[in-house]
Scaffold this motif. Structure first.
Motif, mmCIF file in Angstrom:
data_model
loop_
_atom_site.group_PDB
_atom_site.id
_atom_site.type_symbol
_atom_site.label_atom_id
_atom_site.label_comp_id
_atom_site.label_asym_id
_atom_site.label_seq_id
_atom_site.Cartn_x
_atom_site.Cartn_y
_atom_site.Cartn_z
ATOM 1 N N LYS A 95 -3.341 2.355 -1.320
ATOM 2 C CA LYS A 95 -4.017 2.172 0.166
ATOM 3 C C LYS A 95 -5.608 2.532 -0.063
ATOM 4 C CE LYS A 95 -1.187 1.347 4.009
ATOM 5 N NZ LYS A 95 -0.802 1.749 5.303
ATOM 6 N N LYS A 96 -5.641 3.934 -0.615
ATOM 7 C CA LYS A 96 -6.861 4.675 -0.863
ATOM 8 C C LYS A 96 -7.772 3.671 -1.893
ATOM 9 C CE LYS A 96 -9.188 8.825 -2.108
ATOM 10 N NZ LYS A 96 -9.742 8.547 -3.509
ATOM 11 N N ARG A 100 -9.257 0.507 0.006
ATOM 12 C CA ARG A 100 -10.336 0.678 0.825
ATOM 13 C C ARG A 100 -11.766 1.131 0.201
ATOM 14 N NH1 ARG A 100 -7.196 4.214 3.729
ATOM 15 N NH2 ARG A 100 -8.241 5.723 2.585
ATOM 16 N N ALA A 143 0.706 13.480 -1.028
ATOM 17 C CA ALA A 143 0.000 12.175 -1.012
ATOM 18 C C ALA A 143 -1.395 12.090 -0.961
ATOM 19 C CB ALA A 143 0.838 11.133 -0.283
ATOM 20 N N ARG A 152 -11.328 4.820 7.706
ATOM 21 C CA ARG A 152 -10.069 4.234 7.843
ATOM 22 C C ARG A 152 -9.953 3.452 9.229
ATOM 23 N NH1 ARG A 152 -10.493 8.865 5.482
ATOM 24 N NH2 ARG A 152 -9.331 9.051 3.428
ATOM 25 N N ALA A 153 -9.146 2.449 9.476
ATOM 26 C CA ALA A 153 -8.978 1.831 10.429
ATOM 27 C C ALA A 153 -8.497 2.770 11.729
ATOM 28 C CB ALA A 153 -7.994 0.875 10.194
ATOM 29 N N ARG A 204 6.867 6.084 13.617
ATOM 30 C CA ARG A 204 6.127 5.770 12.195
ATOM 31 C C ARG A 204 5.283 4.701 12.043
ATOM 32 N NH1 ARG A 204 8.401 9.444 8.175
ATOM 33 N NH2 ARG A 204 10.838 9.744 8.808
ATOM 34 N N SER A 237 2.297 8.455 12.800
ATOM 35 C CA SER A 237 2.114 7.592 11.591
ATOM 36 C C SER A 237 0.755 7.823 11.324
ATOM 37 C CB SER A 237 2.191 6.067 12.273
ATOM 38 O OG SER A 237 1.017 5.644 12.691
ATOM 39 N N GLY A 238 0.015 6.872 10.185
ATOM 40 C CA GLY A 238 -1.210 7.446 9.860
ATOM 41 C C GLY A 238 -1.464 8.118 8.531
ATOM 42 N N GLU A 239 -2.549 8.243 7.925
ATOM 43 C CA GLU A 239 -2.732 8.755 6.601
ATOM 44 C C GLU A 239 -3.239 10.192 7.346
ATOM 45 O OE1 GLU A 239 -4.965 6.614 3.661
ATOM 46 O OE2 GLU A 239 -4.618 4.992 4.966
ATOM 47 N N PRO A 272 2.287 5.325 5.376
ATOM 48 C CA PRO A 272 1.778 6.045 6.313
ATOM 49 C C PRO A 272 1.788 5.359 7.566
ATOM 50 C CG PRO A 272 0.508 6.234 4.025
ATOM 51 C CD PRO A 272 1.541 5.316 3.989
ATOM 52 N N ALA A 273 1.750 3.870 7.415
ATOM 53 C CA ALA A 273 1.753 3.187 8.682
ATOM 54 C C ALA A 273 2.946 2.663 9.193
ATOM 55 C CB ALA A 273 0.831 2.122 8.329
ATOM 56 N N ARG A 283 0.370 -3.162 8.953
ATOM 57 C CA ARG A 283 -0.437 -1.992 8.767
ATOM 58 C C ARG A 283 0.083 -1.112 7.489
ATOM 59 N NH1 ARG A 283 0.157 -1.633 13.832
ATOM 60 N NH2 ARG A 283 1.309 0.176 13.641
ATOM 61 N N ALA A 306 0.035 5.653 -1.142
ATOM 62 C CA ALA A 306 -1.086 6.274 -0.281
ATOM 63 C C ALA A 306 -2.072 5.855 -1.658
ATOM 64 C CB ALA A 306 -1.011 7.544 -0.260
#
Lengths: 630, 630
Positions: free
Chosen positions: B619-620, B623, A38, B629-630, A246, A11-13, B475-476, B502, B616
């Motif tokens: 989310k961008k 922020r 993305a 990013r976390a 994910r 998971s994650g960006e 992504p999360a 998330r 995506a």
């Protein structure tokens, strides 16, 4: 052996994924196209980021619905391919995955597909790129790697090869040995995934249930051995689609993935065909002979309460630590340490988690070897502080921030007791023994999404198997239970995965601020003698609903006298083809910890059918009188 | 029609379950044996508790592995049965469910089973009890209700009947019409469950995926119509095994269950065979003609920001409310209300959830009828406070504590605008129109475990279907998306179920303290004209990754000029067999709300393939610059 993982597996960006993959120790990464689309860096930026992390791009994927198309679609797929080639060159990778066509428009035909791939090979060669063809298990015409290989063979082009994926082959139960006749240089990359054995639609299974090699039930080791037999020594790359992963921690999932590959490599290395697979050497899985001791962290007040319970359980203090505030309690082969020292790890653990059984010592043949294997598999070492002359026991971090000590069978345990501890000889206040002989099992409660992590942790380091998952019905939700055990029964760890905090298991995790040991089960050879001694000692058993006994008597056709005795002592009963099982519980202590006493006469399970009664009783006991249910 | 539910269908401890079942309006309850065994009241206590809740015990279940056993097992099953009979008499119920034998020890044989049931019938008759036989879909010898019925027929005993369960019949695709030849008095009870259509092992599917009738994909209505054709008018009882329900809110799950049965009864009542099924009358499902208005709750400060965005979107204020601080903005057929009144529900909603689109008005043929149906289906009515002479619009509570207004097609909407609002004629500060015509769809974000609740809510009250579930990759984590829509496209509600906070959807729920409308999509006939007008108005579109455009061009073979125009205006593109789809997004506002503009030319989807890029980008944009990013 070179390790790789597809970005889609965690998971994650995108930048987060890369950082986690690099930190876990992988050599390479498959770029899953959507991940980078993305992201708003250019392909060249992405390539640079990957290389800055010290990683290689092992594969660009997936390119779908290519082979066997009629015109004008055919021309368009080639145009699409050229676009992907552009991106690959900018990324700085030379291999793309083409998965078998699922489009209703595709015509099929081995030679048509081979001709398409030959032409694609020509185009790829002009740019110095390579194309790997993979048979999806649900491909429209090609869904078997043997057919994909026939197409690659007939395509007859140096830039066209096959990509093998354990899931696609094993989910269809295709003969693994068919891999052994493929030339190693035509295998462009190998993708690996495991999965639990559940009979369901292949696509659904693949999309939601894949997991890391060793976490599921597929013969991934045999698959990889067949690969190794070809002489292939390229990347082994994880491609995992899993809803839980994910949504999980990128770092933890990537670390599990790397561990799974190292473990797999080690298993394959030990098979006769794997001479060519270059895997780092490590000692073999450690056989666990038993539980050396379990250590509790507590403050003075809690330690007093715990000591009282231990005494009613028939334990007596046999020693105290030479330099720390640690008491040793013993009965049969069971050793329990109560640590109230204001310094050190136990105290730090207490500060976060409260009074818990934070450390377990496992007795092995060779502690240094077991430790070396654990470290090779990515376990975190723990360095304890010992005073001059005291015994240093190898230790690793375990479940819930706790510790796993590794103790030599060859006298180290005795040495530890002799050197570090001073015997206590005055047992004036000791109560009657309750005939407890050894630890039967250790029950760990973990967050559901950590289950696979800990199954892999234990089974990769120690000689142990995992049992199939069982659903435990808590009134507030399902708790998943799976066991790590060895053939001798000298290692038995039950893992209970809680999905929500209203379950008893979930409540424990929430109260304790993390996973950990929720109960210890001790073995007795005579449950009724133990129950009588417990009664004499003033032990408070967990009261079981009277309704249970009518049912258990009818279910097993028990002698009514036996039922009466079970009921009188709040003992639960179960039976399998191998023998009988008796269970007796304490009420909870501290954050929800409890003790269990079992008599196991050949029986192989853990009383799962009784869990609902035990949980209901524990929940009832947890709730103060007069306080309404939530 | 009498409604019942098995205690196993919902979560909680036994008293909690009973309270939730009674509160939901059920007439009866099946006692699932384990639920009461774990409870420590006696069977007589349990019976009393059930009756104190005004409920009847419709069934005691399950009794397993009975028929066709060899001796000595056969004798023991009869002994077991007598024990269950004892409990039933104490409970105060006369019907027990015997499910078909799954034991490897069972011998099979229709006549052997019939003989066993005849003897069981004799024993039951002595106590005035009845036994119902149910074919489990995975029974060892009997797994088809037609075979179970043959056994019951040959058992030829007044106290032996059949129990039909929709899941067991429909999961095996057994001809539903075979039910029509069973005499109604031999059907002792009917159990109902639905399930999503996923091809998998029947037992696994049944244990984990069952859901309420109407929530899944099985033809439960046709099944129940066949039952009704026999003249059966006994209990319809829910028996649902679902991991999500086991961990959910007992009250909410029970309420959904009751709604599902009332809805089912209404559908069956409208079928020709159902004259005998006594179901309360209610108006038919309301056809939705469109969205009358969407109302935002806000404070003065947020309202100012929102108004600025609405203006750049080309809306102009056309009226203000006569007695409340409410402004009406219009463009095309779209009406948006911004409510900043310090009194009333909007303000209360604002206090909890912040600035949100808290109410939607749906235009229907007859609002009073739609309201009556909603209430008959258990929706909670909402009584708004109106000043003397103002229009009172029927309303019900909707998703996330918001409201659904029901407005008559026949001029009520106009009347509401005319009577309650004073026109604003000065549009000095209005910006250019952006050619928005109507609401294309409303996107609601809900906690994953509320998805089925809201699908059932909308499809039972309104004329609408639900689409298959689609996984949206954030992504999360995975977000599940399912759509409620009608054939005309005048009602389109997308439901996005978030599993963890998330994800973008999960973040919205967490920030907003609950489910709700996360975005509104408006339709234009010319996305490029709209984009040009938006640009002129100073609207800030959501910036889309440039990587997206190369891919979309290759994927669909777009003209490079078109791709350039899409890219210049941050427009996303999709296409299906029916037409094209263009999407343009705003950035987020308040707790994560945003606007979408779409051009839909025959296209039937919602751009699911683009969601990953949109998420995506959002989310961008969420922020702040420079914040890692976390």
């Amino acid at each position: 052996m070179k390790t790789s993982i597809a970005t889609v597996s965690i998971s994650g960006e995108f930048p987060e994924k890369l950082a986690a993959i690099a930190a876990a120790g992988f050599d390479g990464v498959e770029i899953f196209e959507n991940d980078f689309l993305a992201f708003d860096g250019s392909p060249a930026d992405v390539g640079r980021m990957v290389r800055d992390h010290g990683l290689e791009i092992t594969l660009f994927q997936p390119f779908r619905d290519f082979e066997g198309m009629p015109e004008p679609l055919r021309s368009r797929t080639f145009d699409r391919a050229e676009r992907k080639f552009d991106i690959m060159q900018q990324l700085g990778t030379d291999l793309v995955l083409v998965c078998s066509n699922v489009s209703p428009a595709s015509l099929g035909g081995i030679d048509r597909a081979a001709a398409d791939f030959h032409e694609l090979g020509e185009r790829a060669a002009k740019r110095g790129l390579k194309v790997g063809y993979e048979a999806l298990a649900w491909g429209r015409h090609i869904n078997d790697h043997r057919d994909a290989w026939e197409i690659v063979r007939r395509a007859d082009h140096a830039n066209i090869g096959i990509i093998l994926d354990s899931f696609h082959t094993l989910s269809r139960k295709i003969d693994i040995n068919s891999i052994r006749s493929i030339p190693k240089d035509k295998i462009f990359i190998v993708q690996l995934a495991d999965a639990p054995l559940i009979d369901m639609d292949l696509l659904y299974w693949s999309r939601h249930f894949r997991n890391m090699p060793g976490e599921g039930d597929l013969p991934v080791t045999e698959f990889t051995s067949a690969i190794a037999a070809t002489g292939y020594d390229g990347y082994l790359s994880l491609e995992i689609f899993n809803d839980q992963f994910r949504g999980g921690s990128p770092k933890a999932i990537a670390a599990d993935g790397h561990r799974s590959l190292i473990y797999l490599g080690d298993q394959v290395r030990r098979s006769p065909e794997a001479a060519t697979l270059s895997v780092p050497d490590m000692p073999q899985q450690a056989a666990v002979k038993g539980v050396g001791f379990v250590e509790f962290s507590a403050d003075e007040k809690d330690a007093e309460d715990l000591t009282t319970i231990l005494k009613t359980l028939g334990f007596r203090q046999t020693a105290r630590h030479r330099s720390k505030k640690v008491s040793l309690f013993e009965q049969g082969e069971i050793r329990l340490l109560v640590n109230t020292d204001e310094q050190g790890f136990a105290n730090a653990s207490f500060a976060v988690h409260g009074t818990t059984a934070y450390a377990v010592a496992l007795v092995v043949d060779d502690a240094q070897k077991a430790f070396a294997r654990a470290i090779a598999l990515g376990a975190a070492p723990f360095e304890q502080v010992v005073a001059e002359g005291e015994v240093r026991i190898p230790a690793i971090r375990g479940v819930g921030g706790g510790l796993v000590y590794l103790i030599d069978d060859k006298g180290d345990l005795g040495r530890f007791a002799d050197i570090d501890f001073i015997p206590v000889t005055n047992h004036g206040d000791a109560l009657e023994t309750t005939h407890l002989l050894h630890v039967d099992h250790i029950a760990q409660t973990v967050a559901y999404d950590e289950m696979l992590t800990w199954l892999l942790f234990y089974t990769s380091i120690f000689e142990a198997r995992k049992t199939p998952m069982v659903d435990i019905i808590d009134p507030a939700g399902v708790v998943r239970s799976q066991v790590v055990e060895n053939a001798e029964g000298s290692l038995r760890i039950t893992l209970n995965g809680a999905e929500n905090r209203r379950t008893l298991a979930g409540h424990f995790i929430a109260e304790k601020f993390g996973s950990g040991i929720q109960h210890l089960a001790f073995h007795t050879d005579d449950i009724f003698a133990t129950a009588a001694a417990l009664r004499a000692n003033g032990f408070k058993p967990l009261p079981i609903s009277p309704n249970y006994y009518g049912d258990v008597e009818a279910r097993f056709g028990l002698d009514p006298d036996l039922t009466e005795r079970l009921k009188a002592d709040n003992i639960l009963y179960d039976r399998d083809d191998h023998g009988e099982y008796f269970q007796l519980y304490s009420t909870t202590f501290g954050e929800g910890f409890f003790f269990e006493i079992v008599q196991r006469s050949g029986y192989r399970g853990y009383g799962a059918a009784n869990a609902i009664f035990r949980i209901a009783a524990l929940k009832k006991a947890l709730r103060p009188e007069g306080v309404p249910r939530a």
